[in-house]
Design an enzyme around this catalytic site. Structure first.
Site, PDB file in Angstrom:
ATOM      1  N   GLY A 112       0.826  -1.205   0.000  1.00 56.52           N
ATOM      2  CA  GLY A 112       0.000   0.000   0.000  1.00 56.52           C
ATOM      3  C   GLY A 112       0.849   1.239   0.000  1.00 56.52           C
ATOM      4  O   GLY A 112       2.085   1.176  -0.146  1.00 56.52           O
TER       5      GLY A 112
ATOM      6  N   ASP B 230     -10.846   6.833   4.591  1.00 54.32           N
ATOM      7  CA  ASP B 230     -10.337   6.013   3.482  1.00 54.32           C
ATOM      8  C   ASP B 230     -11.109   4.698   3.415  1.00 54.32           C
ATOM      9  O   ASP B 230     -10.523   3.612   3.327  1.00 54.32           O
ATOM     10  CB  ASP B 230      -8.846   5.754   3.663  1.00 54.32           C
TER      11      ASP B 230
END
Length: 845
Positions: free
Chosen positions: A511, A626
């Protein structure tokens, strides 16, 4: 007389207005702390514009070279931008490795500009020069050969300098030479390059620009002429865009420099001068204003690198606010949707705005930028672009040159010989000393590893009471109080052991923060270990936020934090291991069986419970910021848990309605109201969760540039079919015929409410949770009465705050009575007021 005075006042007012842009332009001019301008190979100071370049022959305190070779030429040296600079008339030639050392008075970003013009001087043919140019941390040029260059070249770099000196080294290859005509080392404004940018990869977010080395590849003035360095506050050159247009007849240029209005909090003249923001190219749709097409520019780039693309906009063509909407594409990626510059410019027409984008590492040698009309205003199809900057980003080796590896293997033979002689003379003695040192270090580390890896015990949870047990060679596994600084800290050696020394084959995800490894602790506990990227400055903030958030609350639908490690400048987070991976992987990944509709509903319900707890279960609301399918993890029983709190934000105070903050999140899930107004509320999470609901239903990415244009954005595409009443046409084919119509209707109604344009029109996460539970009951059981009618009215009946239906009695309408979903479970608070005492230093993170 009074009438005369009025005219004088008017004249004075007009005069003030006419010079105001010039005053603003001068007032914001940047004065660099470090400003080294060197004319290489010259014997005298050279004046270029209003800047003096000092002869390096007169400034030998900067230069260290084994041989003085000063070259000069009388050849005319007009560059591609029309610059006939006297700097190209002399050059410093290097026959062996040489360096310039510049004292740095203000650490931060600096321009490095290198001037090259290959000519022949005596026995030195500069056109055949082959050499590298490096700094302490970066390779700027490697094995460069200027034989193809017939005109002067200025190569511009932007580096973050964190030491007290900057050393630029020129190293010839293969008995060749190196040369340079002039050098600039100049401080940049600290805010010119921010740390964050929008990643064009829909599955990732980019941060860490602060530490990136950048090379300016293109700087283009759309619709206008060349802007020379003399007309730019930062001495940049902007070239016209005509040669980059794929179809020049598709574009129409426009100029209105007087309409540019720099506003507080927005770009300044240091971002781009008025001569860039005051010109543009737009769609040439004069023959048919309703025609639909894109204007595209194409640029040659070097494969194997990521690129920072900065797009400059300024609406100088519209007659009023909210008139112009358009889309922007970079290659096949949708970079901006329904861009409204009047909102982004604080409702000021003509206010500059720029957008930073980071491309994935490209395998192609072409990069395309396109603009096209939005579907929001079909009566006024137009799109604009004022300026563009494309900057190459350094690779994992800190290099801006693809030839770095080859260059390292082709060093000059003289250097090899010297190294061989030194190695023969000192090799034996050095080997003995090194072996002794390594033996002592390895023995000490092995003993330390054994002590620490045997005593570390993860935290345990018993009967809802959390006790944090952390062992080390000092604590011997004793229980530490909940307020201890060390309750979550894990020794680095224990993390190494758990991950098999960060074995790449154990990587289970990557990520924006870094790689995630599967691990196993010494007691057999399986964990997920997220190791931060040390080059990311943003990572420190995310690291702290994640620890702070996850240590304050515990809930069965939030991923649990087991520990963290900040030794050796590391940023490592350790979580409970989620056996089944991400929801995203199950929806359209590889290797997983398709989820049933019941399983999908239960996953959505679990995720909604976790988010509802964040919004309501603590002293202040916590906004995740998010929410996406990649951040919903599944355990071995497919129970959902929300993860990744690095971007989370504490909600507004009681007397406030929102939190004002920079826009962060993932493309495709981002709340458009939050994007427009930069005002964050819990309803921003609700919007993102609505996108997830459609993702669950349709089992496809939220942004897919490979699809036809109307299908690229999942939320828009699904809403279009929902309004037709035919959403079942686009659902996951594996669900066909397996969803009860009333359950599907309830689910899509809930998703639709989540995607309302304005946050006040969206349900709370508690309302969403209630309706999803009802959709599950509709799927599993026969409801008394008319299920179709009940499904239609359920949002109003069960959640009156959504539509203000206050007069309905659920018990009187045959509706199944549901238990109120549990909103607070497994709650425990842990004080982390002192946990960051060891995290205050950001060096190396």
């Amino acid at each position: 007389m009074p009438q005369t005075m009025d005219w004088r006042k008017v004249a004075l007012f007009v005069c003030v207005l006419s010079i105001l842009p010039l005053v603003c332009f001068c007032a914001t001019s940047f004065i660099p702390v470090d400003n080294y301008l060197i004319d290489c190979g010259s014997n005298a100071t050279t004046l270029v514009g209003n800047r003096n370049f000092t002869a390096d022959n007169l400034s030998k305190n900067f230069l260290s070279t084994p041989q003085d070779v000063l070259a000069s030429t009388s050849l005319k040296s007009t560059s591609s931008s029309g610059d006939d600079s006297p700097l190209y008339q002399t050059a410093r030639v290097f026959t062996r490795s040489s360096k310039y050392t510049f004292p740095i008075n203000h650490q931060g970003r600096h321009w490095i500009r290198l001037y090259f013009f290959p000519f022949t001087y005596q026995q030195y043919n500069l056109s055949s020069a082959s050499f590298s140019v490096t700094t302490q941390n970066n390779v700027l040029i490697s094995n460069n050969n200027f034989s193809v260059q017939k005109i002067p070249v200025m190569k511009e770099y932007s580096l973050s300098v964190t030491s007290n000196t900057l050393v630029i080294t020129f190293t010839p290859f293969n008995n060749s030479i190196a040369f340079v005509n002039a050098i600039e080392v100049v401080s940049m404004p600290d805010d010119l390059i921010s740390d964050d940018a929008v990643s064009l990869d829909p599955s990732a977010q980019f941060s860490g620009l602060v530490v990136q080395a950048l090379e300016t590849v293109f700087r283009v003035n759309m619709g206008g002429p060349t802007v020379s360095s003399r007309n730019d506050t930062l001495q940049r050159t902007w070239v016209p865009d005509q040669s980059f247009l794929v179809q020049s007849n598709f574009a129409s240029s426009f100029s209105n420099i007087g309409a540019v209005q720099y506003v507080d909090g927005g770009p300044t003249v240091n971002s781009a001068p008025p001569s860039v923001y005051g010109t543009l190219n737009e769609m040439n749709s004069s023959s048919d204003p309703r025609s639909i097409f894109n204007v595209t520019w194409q640029f040659d780039v070097e494969p194997g690198f990521q690129y920072l693309v900065r797009l400059h906009f300024c609406d100088i063509v519209s007659k009023g606010l909210n008139e112009l909407y358009f889309d922007v594409y970079v290659d096949s990626f949708l970079a901006a949707k329904d861009l409204d510059l009047s909102i982004l410019g604080n409702n000021v027409l003509g206010a500059p705005y720029y957008k930073d984008l980071v491309t994935p590492s490209t395998a192609n040698n072409k990069l395309r930028v396109s603009i096209g009309p939005s579907g929001l205003n079909s009566n006024y199809n137009n799109a604009i672009l004022n300026g563009l900057e494309i900057m190459k980003m350094n690779n994992s080796m800190g290099s801006l040159s693809a030839g770095t590896a080859a260059a390292a293997n082709n060093s000059g033979s003289s250097s090899k010989n010297v190294g061989m002689i030194v190695g023969v003379v000192l090799g034996a003695l050095g080997a003995v000393v090194l072996a002794g040192v390594l033996f002592v270090i390895c023995r000490k580390r092995r003993r330390l590893s054994q002590e620490q890896s045997k005593t570390w015990i993860p935290l345990s949870i018993n009967d809802g009471i959390t006790s944090h047990t952390m062992g080390s060679k000092y604590s011997n596994g004793t229980t530490i109080s909940a307020t201890s600084n060390y309750e979550y800290r894990v020794p680095f050696l224990a993390v190494q052991e758990a991950t098999n020394n960060f074995d790449e084959s154990w990587v289970i995800g990557v990520g924006g923060f870094g790689k995630v490894y599967k691990g196993e602790l010494s007691d057999g506990t399986k964990v997920a270990v997220k190791r931060g990227n040390p080059r990311s400055q943003q990572g420190l903030a995310e690291f702290r936020t994640e620890i702070e958030m996850l240590s304050q609350f515990r809930h069965r639908h939030l991923v649990s934090l087991i520990g963290y490690c900040d030794e050796k400048n590391e940023m490592i987070l350790i979580y409970e291991y989620m056996e089944k991976g991400t929801l995203k992987g199950h929806l359209y990944g590889l290797g997983f069986p398709s989820l049933s509709w019941k399983e999908r509903l239960e996953i959505c319900i679990g995720s909604a419970r976790g988010l509802h707890y964040l919004h309501t279960g603590y002293a202040k609301a916590v906004i995740h910021r998010d929410v996406k399918s990649a951040n919903i993890l599944l355990d071995e029983n497919l129970m959902a848990k929300v993860a990744d709190f690095g971007l989370s934000k504490t909600g507004p105070e009681i007397d406030q309605t929102h939190v004002s903050t920079a826009v962060k999140g993932s493309f495709g899930y981002l709340d458009p109201e939050y994007f427009r107004r930069q005002q964050l509320t819990e309803k921003s999470d609700v919007y993102s969760f609505g996108v997830v609901l459609f993702e669950v239903l349709c089992a496809r990415p939220v942004i897919d540039p490979s699809l036809p244009r109307e299908m690229v954005n999942l939320a828009e595409w699904a809403m279009k079919w929902h309004k037709k009443g035919q959403l079942e046409q686009i659902i996951d084919p594996t669900l066909a015929g397996k969803i009860r119509p009333d359950s599907l209707r309830k689910f899509e109604e809930t998703a639709e409410k989540c995607l309302a344009d304005y946050g006040v029109d969206r349900p709370s996460m508690g309302d969403v949770l209630w309706n999803l539970e009802y959709a599950l009951q509709l799927q599993e059981a026969v409801v008394q009465g008319d299920p179709e009618e009940n499904s239609t009215n359920m949002i109003g009946e069960l959640s009156p705050q959504v539509n203000n239906f206050n007069n309905h009695d659920p018990s009187a309408s045959g509706v199944v009575q549901l238990d109120v979903p549990s909103t607070v479970d497994d709650l425990s608070g842990v004080s982390m007021s002192r946990v960051f005492s060891q995290l205050v230093k950001s060096e190396g993170r």
